[in-house]
Design an enzyme around this catalytic site. Structure first.
Site, short mmCIF file in Angstrom:
data_model
loop_
_atom_site.label_atom_id
_atom_site.label_comp_id
_atom_site.label_asym_id
_atom_site.label_seq_id
_atom_site.Cartn_x
_atom_site.Cartn_y
_atom_site.Cartn_z
N CYS A 177 0.83 -1.20 0.00
CA CYS A 177 0.00 0.00 0.00
C CYS A 177 0.86 1.25 0.00
CB CYS A 177 -0.92 0.02 1.23
SG CYS A 177 -1.97 -1.45 1.37
N ARG A 186 -4.60 1.11 -1.70
CA ARG A 186 -4.56 -0.25 -1.18
C ARG A 186 -4.27 -1.27 -2.27
NH1 ARG A 186 -9.44 -4.01 1.35
NH2 ARG A 186 -8.09 -5.46 2.47
N SER A 214 -4.76 -5.10 -2.15
CA SER A 214 -5.44 -6.04 -1.25
C SER A 214 -4.72 -7.38 -1.24
CB SER A 214 -6.89 -6.24 -1.71
OG SER A 214 -7.57 -5.01 -1.74
N ASP A 221 -4.94 -7.10 9.58
CA ASP A 221 -3.95 -6.61 10.53
C ASP A 221 -4.07 -5.11 10.78
OD1 ASP A 221 -3.15 -6.07 7.95
OD2 ASP A 221 -1.05 -6.61 8.24
N GLY A 233 15.10 -13.23 -0.97
CA GLY A 233 16.18 -13.67 -0.08
C GLY A 233 17.03 -12.54 0.45
#
Length: 631
Positions: free
Chosen positions: A2, A50, A52, A100, A362
């Site tokens: 976002c 946003r 999603s 969250d 990584g």
């Protein structure tokens, strides 16, 4: 992922310009193409774009608490949000969503600014506390997610996920910071907390900034730092490493959209893919780039890992002359950014987005486990430094360095001139010399006399000195790892990946930078990290049952492009025109005669100035873009 933006009146409740807030928000549309939203009230405007990933049906932002006391805009992922939600429910909080974002709201309600200590993940957020009339800005511990802010002279505070959101505001002064220019030509990027503009700042990793209405904007407060004290090592440290890595990967595989991984064929990305394959019930989507030149191509190793773990592997070949992105990069990074591997990073993100919305990478393995070659060189040089005092080394090796022929074409350990010059310096000067994209002498020679006066003897090494003063590391490897965690990791590596991925609305997650894993790795003895001339020794040993030896123990290749050849071939006229053109000349920052000699020496083949020329080329692209935007 976002993007967030905001305008805050620190002095009162003046009306917020909705049109400006909307323009700032839309300038970051690429970060969140799925939805957008604004929140306005007297003296405050918040905006959000946003992408999603979780709880697709709800979780829209800006998000307000049930009692209307708190408003949040947020960029990131909190991987332990389900556990935190259970803890908060036990305290009496009730949730309307399954995302969250709402967890951050009630974590703040429960624990105040200390809520950041409870979060496991990557985040940057702005949270308005209406009863306390205060705004909290926060950035995750490692700096995976960016956050910029600018206090204006009239008491307005601008903030956003990218610098371009702030420069959308016509009231933001565009005066270039001379110290940031010196930092850029030293490091190849502008390290935190500076930006290229005097008026704007980056919130440093692991910091919060609490701004109370009616009070001046304070200095940020640090809530986390890399631990430097060694810790006891378990009897089977390799098994513990694998278990911790597997857990870091597992919690990053939660998503309601397609998820995959980058697979370069190097140790770190291969380790992440190996863990993912063991945790997934379906084949993992992996993405890699193949290069036209063998010296830069790791695709055969990536293919081997893909076959070993049965991934759905997507690979594309990038031509060795893939330099069409030069102007695109200037727009993506907003300020000068000289890491040429931004080109293949952009391309692999472009490829990945055609197949997935979330990709695991990584990044962070070299910083945590001592993988960079420069760490080994530094340890070798430190061994010699400790045997001879600086008062002896400086005149002795300084003279040898001046006399010995320069051999940039040779490997570092054979370049006696560079080694002698490094040994003539103190430890920090020697390490800075190994990371600098343009050395002190050459850098100073590029500047005009007027610009050197503006610098007032400031040198980019002061960035390292500032961090080194806050570190109490006595171990030479821990010391330079700490410096890289403060500078190179957030300023270069994570910036590169964030902007390249967000340009394609791709979320990238970095399990090796899971902060409990980072803290555990930081406590390992340095002898387990660099051993027998091998970097990342304990990491590689732990992975021997998961990856082939030719992946684990082959020479590190990196994600590079052949800029030295470009500037003598297909970009010959372009680099000459840019470096000697009107934008660098008109800036007043450079000695144009010296720049002309730099181009001539490189294009004649007498010297290799590929990296300095690339650094100048990207600075010229920044100036040209800024002028075109009316900056």
């Amino acid at each position: 992922m976002c993007g967030l933006v905001g305008i805050f009146d620190t002095r009162g409740e003046r009306p917020i310009d909705r049109a400006l807030l909307d323009r700032m928000n839309e300038r970051q549309h690429h970060r969140g193409p799925d939805e957008g939203g604004l929140h306005l009230e007297p003296g405050l405007g918040l905006g959000h774009r946003r992408l999603s990933i979780i709880d697709l049906a709800t979780g829209q932002q800006p998000m307000t608490s049930a009692d209307d006391n708190l408003v949040l805009v947020y960029n990131g992922e909190i991987y332990n949000f389900a556990e935190l939600a259970d803890e908060l429910r036990a305290l009496g909080y009730r949730f309307r969503t399954h995302c969250d974002t709402e967890v951050i709201l009630y974590a703040y309600a429960a624990w105040g600014e200390a809520c950041v200590n409870h979060f496991r993940g990557m985040f940057a957020f702005a949270l308005w506390d209406r009863p306390r009339r205060q705004l909290l800005l926060a950035r995750d511990r490692l700096g995976i997610k960016p956050l910029y802010y600018a206090p204006l002279a009239d008491g307005t505070l601008l903030f956003g996920s990218e610098l371009k959101a702030l420069t959308t505001c016509p009231q933001l002064p565009r005066q270039i910071d001379p110290l940031a220019v010196e930092d850029y030509f030293g490091f190849g990027y502008v390290p935190e907390p500076r930006t290229i503009y005097k008026a704007a700042l980056k919130l440093p990793p692991g910091h919060t900034l609490t701004v109370r209405r009616g009070e001046p904007v304070p200095a940020p407060r640090q809530f986390w730092d890399l631990p430097l004290d060694p810790r006891p090592v378990s009897a089977d440290v390799g098994a513990e490493l694998i278990e911790r890595l597997r857990e870091a990967v597992r919690i990053r595989m939660i998503a309601e959209v397609p998820l995959g991984a980058f697979l370069s064929g190097g140790v770190d990305s291969s380790a992440v893919v190996a863990m993912m394959a063991g945790l997934s019930g379906a084949p993992v989507d992996t993405c890699s780039m193949a290069f036209g030149e063998a010296a830069y191509d790791e695709s055969a190793y990536a293919n081997d890992i893909a076959q070993r773990y049965g991934t759905r592997h997507h690979s594309e070949r990038v031509d060795a002359d893939d330099f069409d992105l030069l102007d695109t990069l200037a727009d993506i990074y907003d300020e000068p950014f000289a890491d040429s591997s931004a080109i293949p990073t952009y391309r692999v993100c472009q490829l990945a987005r055609r197949h997935v919305t979330v990709a695991l990478s990584g990044d962070g393995g070299d910083e945590s486990f001592g993988g960079y070659r420069r760490y080994r060189w530094h340890l070798q040089e430190e061994h010699l430094r400790r045997r001879l005092p600086l008062a002896v080394r400086r005149p002795l090796f300084g003279a040898l360095g001046r006399l010995y022929p320069k051999a940039n074409w040779a490997p570092r350990f054979l370049r006696a001139k560079a080694t002698f010059q490094s040994l003539a310096r103190d430890s920090l000067e020697g390490y800075f010399d190994s990371v600098a994209v343009i050395g002190d002498d050459l850098r100073a020679s590029l500047y005009s006399a007027a610009f050197r006066r503006d610098l007032q003897d400031y040198r980019a090494i002061e960035v390292l000195r500032r961090h080194d003063r806050l570190s109490d590391a006595n171990d030479p490897l821990r010391r330079v790892q700490y410096l890289d965690f403060k500078t190179y990791l957030p300023g270069d590596i994570l910036t590169k990946v964030d902007r390249a991925s967000m340009a394609h609305a791709l979320e990238v997650r970095v399990p090796i930078l899971d902060h409990p894993f980072v803290e555990w790795a930081a406590g390992l003895p340095s002898a387990l990290k660099v051993s027998g001339g091998e970097g990342k020794a304990v990491f590689k040993q732990a992975l021997e049952n998961h990856l082939p030896r030719d992946v684990l123990y082959r020479p590190k290749m990196g994600f590079a492009v052949p800029i030295d050849r470009w500037f003598r071939g297909p970009l010959r006229e372009r680099v000459r025109g840019a470096v000697l053109g009107e934008h660098l000349a008109g800036s007043g920052l450079f000695d144009m005669d010296r720049l002309a000699r730099l181009v001539d020496e490189h294009q004649s083949g007498r010297r290799d100035h590929g990296t300095p020329l690339w650094t100048l080329l990207m600075f010229e692209a920044f100036l040209r873009r800024s002028e075109a935007a009316g900056a």
